[in-house]
Structure formats: structure tokens, C-alpha cells
Design a protein around this motif. Structure first.
Motif, PDB file in Angstrom:
ATOM      1  N   ASP A  64     -13.970  -7.541 -45.756  1.00  0.00           N
ATOM      2  CA  ASP A  64     -12.726  -7.811 -46.488  1.00  0.00           C
ATOM      3  C   ASP A  64     -11.651  -6.785 -46.141  1.00  0.00           C
ATOM      4  O   ASP A  64     -10.497  -7.144 -45.885  1.00  0.00           O
ATOM      5  CB  ASP A  64     -12.965  -7.794 -48.005  1.00  0.00           C
ATOM      6  N   ASP A  88     -18.610  -9.446 -56.229  1.00  0.00           N
ATOM      7  CA  ASP A  88     -18.691  -9.810 -54.805  1.00  0.00           C
ATOM      8  C   ASP A  88     -17.737  -8.938 -53.985  1.00  0.00           C
ATOM      9  O   ASP A  88     -18.122  -8.406 -52.935  1.00  0.00           O
ATOM     10  CB  ASP A  88     -18.344 -11.294 -54.626  1.00  0.00           C
ATOM     11  N   ASP A  89     -16.516  -8.775 -54.476  1.00  0.00           N
ATOM     12  CA  ASP A  89     -15.525  -7.943 -53.769  1.00  0.00           C
ATOM     13  C   ASP A  89     -15.970  -6.479 -53.727  1.00  0.00           C
ATOM     14  O   ASP A  89     -15.783  -5.795 -52.717  1.00  0.00           O
ATOM     15  CB  ASP A  89     -14.157  -8.015 -54.479  1.00  0.00           C
ATOM     16  N   LYS A  97     -25.436 -10.484 -46.017  1.00  0.00           N
ATOM     17  CA  LYS A  97     -24.157 -10.758 -45.334  1.00  0.00           C
ATOM     18  C   LYS A  97     -23.540  -9.417 -44.980  1.00  0.00           C
ATOM     19  O   LYS A  97     -23.977  -8.374 -45.485  1.00  0.00           O
ATOM     20  CB  LYS A  97     -23.254 -11.639 -46.190  1.00  0.00           C
ATOM     21  N   GLN A 109     -16.831 -12.780 -58.980  1.00  0.00           N
ATOM     22  CA  GLN A 109     -16.058 -12.505 -57.766  1.00  0.00           C
ATOM     23  C   GLN A 109     -15.650 -11.038 -57.691  1.00  0.00           C
ATOM     24  O   GLN A 109     -15.575 -10.484 -56.605  1.00  0.00           O
ATOM     25  CB  GLN A 109     -14.848 -13.429 -57.664  1.00  0.00           C
TER      26      GLN A 109
HETATM   27 MG    MG Z   1     -16.888 -11.732 -50.529  1.00  0.00          MG
END
Ligand code: MG
Ligand code: IPE
Ligand code: IPE
Ligand code: MG
Ligand code: MG
Length: 290
Positions: free
Chosen positions: A236, A217-218, A231, A214
Motif C-alpha cells: 500500500d 487490513d491497512d 499476502k 479494513q
Molecule cells: Mg489491504
């Protein structure tokens, strides 16, 4: 193993997973085609972790692990479909194409998620033999993907009440992502009938790997490219999400990602040479660009 080897490994491991998923979604009814649309295009990290763990623990029969591995991917796909809904992250683009609600409308997207979540458990229970192990898998997975894990993490993720601090961030990451990655490793070990203490050690190592997952991902939401990610990056920050870069800054997040990779690697290494495949996957996750 080198970087090239890990990409080759992951690419090769994906092939039978994709083949099995296709088989499970053929010739049932028209709704399976709609659900199958959202399955297309993922990295298949969770099923690959389950298979890698099964094999590292001495499992030999791919027919035993494949329905479990694919079930994990169904649950993951459901979580992505719902994650992208306008009421959640409101993302139109997923796995390199229109998100399910853009393609089929919100109602069908919600139902696709519902369908995938339930169908996963039919796959977990399928086949003869290893009844006790399959029950252990169902118990372990249902415990971490529902309201004590992924679903809980998602409620925290969309909450406006969470203050941007390390404790909140950790709670979100742990629940929405790390437990699911860890249980994927755990399922392979269960199906290979590994001893319980080892199953638990692998789960702990998987938590570090999942926290790392994660984090990256961030980080990719900040530094990633749309075409590679499949994506939309930058979402965010625009949404004011509680992410690793938001709490620690980009450099701080990268530093901590490396630390999680070290912890995962130490833990996997401590379990013996046959788990070295997980060191390789950990390094892949640390350096991933998609
Ligand atoms: Mg994400
Ligand atoms: C994205 O997961 C959602 C997270 C939990 C970070 P993946 O990065 O595994 O997405 P796919 O399966 O490859 O599309
Ligand atoms: C998703 O986290 C975690 C899930 C349980 C689906 P994100 O919202 O950051 O995942 P992406 O970036 O949309 O894939
Ligand atoms: Mg989200
Ligand atoms: Mg999202």
C-alpha cells in the motif's frame, strides 16, 4: 470468551464451510477446479459471520444457511482475484500461494472472478423453502457487492483523483469492505427470520465491524508478516494507497481501529447476550495478525 476460545471457535466454524465449498466445486467441469484454486486458504470470516448470525438468531438447520454462507465466500474470492490483477493492485501472492493470474494467466483469472460472482447467486437461490428470505438475501447482497458497494469502493480505491483525507478514506472503507462484512451478518439474520428492525441493527453493528476490518487490513500492510498474512505487506505504501495509516499515521490508525471495535462491541452488546459471539469476533479482528 478468551483469545484462545475465539481462535478455536473460528477454526471449528471453518471446517464445515470448507467441506461445503469443496462439495460445491466437485465434478462439474474443469473450470471449477481453476476457480477452486483461489478459494483455498481464506479465513472464511464472511461465511462464519453469516452462520454465527443465523445461529444467534435461533436458526437450526445448517443446510439453510450453508449455501448462502458459501456464496458470500465466492463473491469475496472473486473480489480478491480481481483486486490482485496487474490493472488493479498488481499482487502476485494471495492466500499463501501464487495469485490466480500468476498461476493461470490474466484471462483465466478474470474469468474465474466472473464465474465465482455469478455462481454465488446460484447458491443463494438453491434449495426448497424460505423463498422470501432467499430473495431478501439476493437483494441485500447484490445491493452491497456491486456498483453501490464493493465494486464502487474498488473504483475509488484505484482512482488517482482521491485526495488523502478522512472523508475519502471513510468512503473507500465503507464501500469496498464494511458493507460486505455487514451484509454477511445480515444474511444470517434474514435466513433465521429475525424481525426486520433487528436485522437492520445487526447490519449497523456489522458496519462498525467492517470498518474495523479494513483498518486492521491497512495496519497489517504496515506491520504484518508475509508468511502469516499469506499476502505481501508493504504494497500500500509503495503504491501510495489511501489507507488508514496513510491518513492518520500508524498510531492514529490503531487508535481509531480500537474506537471502531468499541462502537461495534457497544452495538452488539446492546442487542442482547445471544450476540456475544460478535464481541468475541470483533476483538479477534482488532488483534488479528492475519
Ligand atoms: Mg489491504
Ligand atoms: C482481505 O479479506 C480483503 C479485504 C476486504 C480486507 P480477508 O482478510 O477476509 O481475506 P481472506 O479471505 O482471509 O483471504
Ligand atoms: C481489498 O482491499 C478490498 C476488496 C474489495 C477486495 P485491499 O486491496 O486492501 O485487500 P488486500 O490487502 O489486497 O487483501
Ligand atoms: Mg485493493
Ligand atoms: Mg489489494
Amino acid at each position: 470468551m478468551t483469545d484462545m476460545d475465539v481462535v478455536k471457535y473460528l477454526t471449528e466454524k471453518k471446517v464445515p464451510v470448507d467441506r461445503a465449498l469443496k462439495k460445491y466445486f466437485s465434478d462439474i467441469n474443469a473450470f471449477f477446479e481453476i476457480m477452486y484454486y483461489s478459494i483455498g486458504g481464506g479465513k472464511r470470516i464472511r461465511p462464519i459471520l453469516a452462520i454465527a448470525s443465523y445461529e444467534a438468531n435461533g436458526g437450526k438447520d445448517s443446510k439453510q444457511i450453508m449455501p448462502i454462507a458459501c456464496g458470500l465466500e465466492l463473491i469475496h474470492t472473486y473480489s480478491l482475484i480481481h483486486d490482485d490483477l496487474p490493472a488493479m493492485d498488481d499482487d502476485d501472492f494471495r492466500r499463501g500461494k501464487a495469485a490466480a493470474h500468476k498461476k493461470f494467466g490474466e484471462a483465466m483469472a478474470i474469468l474465474s472472478g466472473d464465474g465465482l460472482f455469478a455462481h454465488a447467486f446460484e447458491l443463494f437461490a438453491q434449495g426448497n423453502g424460505l423463498v422470501k428470505e432467499k430473495l431478501m438475501v439476493i437483494k441485500a447482497v447484490s445491493e452491497v457487492v456491486g456498483p453501490k458497494g464493493v465494486v464502487y469502493g474498488q473504483t475509488l480505491d484505484i482512482s488517482k483523483e482521491m485526495s488523502h483525507n478522512p472523508v475519502s478514506l471513510r468512503r473507500i472503507h465503507f464501500n469496498k469492505t464494511a458493507k460486505f462484512i455487514a451484509v454477511s451478518v445480515k444474511c444470517g439474520a434474514i435466513m433465521a427470520q429475525a424481525p426486520v428492525p433487528l436485522i437492520n441493527e445487526l447490519y449497523t453493528a456489522g458496519i462498525y465491524m467492517g470498518m474495523l476490518f479494513q483498518y486492521t487490513d491497512d495496519i497489517l500492510d504496515v506491520v504484518g508478516e508475509k508468511e502469516k498474512l499469506g499476502k505481501t505487506p508493504g504494497k500500500d505504501l509503495a503504491a501510495g494507497k489511501l489507507t488508514a495509516p496513510a491518513v492518520y499515521g500508524l498510531d492514529g490508525a490503531m487508535f481509531r481501529a480500537r474506537r471502531y471495535a468499541e462502537l461495534a462491541n457497544q452495538k452488539f452488546s446492546g442487542l442482547g447476550k445471544r450476540f456475544s459471539v460478535f464481541n468475541m469476533i470483533t476483538d479477534f479482528i482488532l488483534h488479528r495478525t492475519f
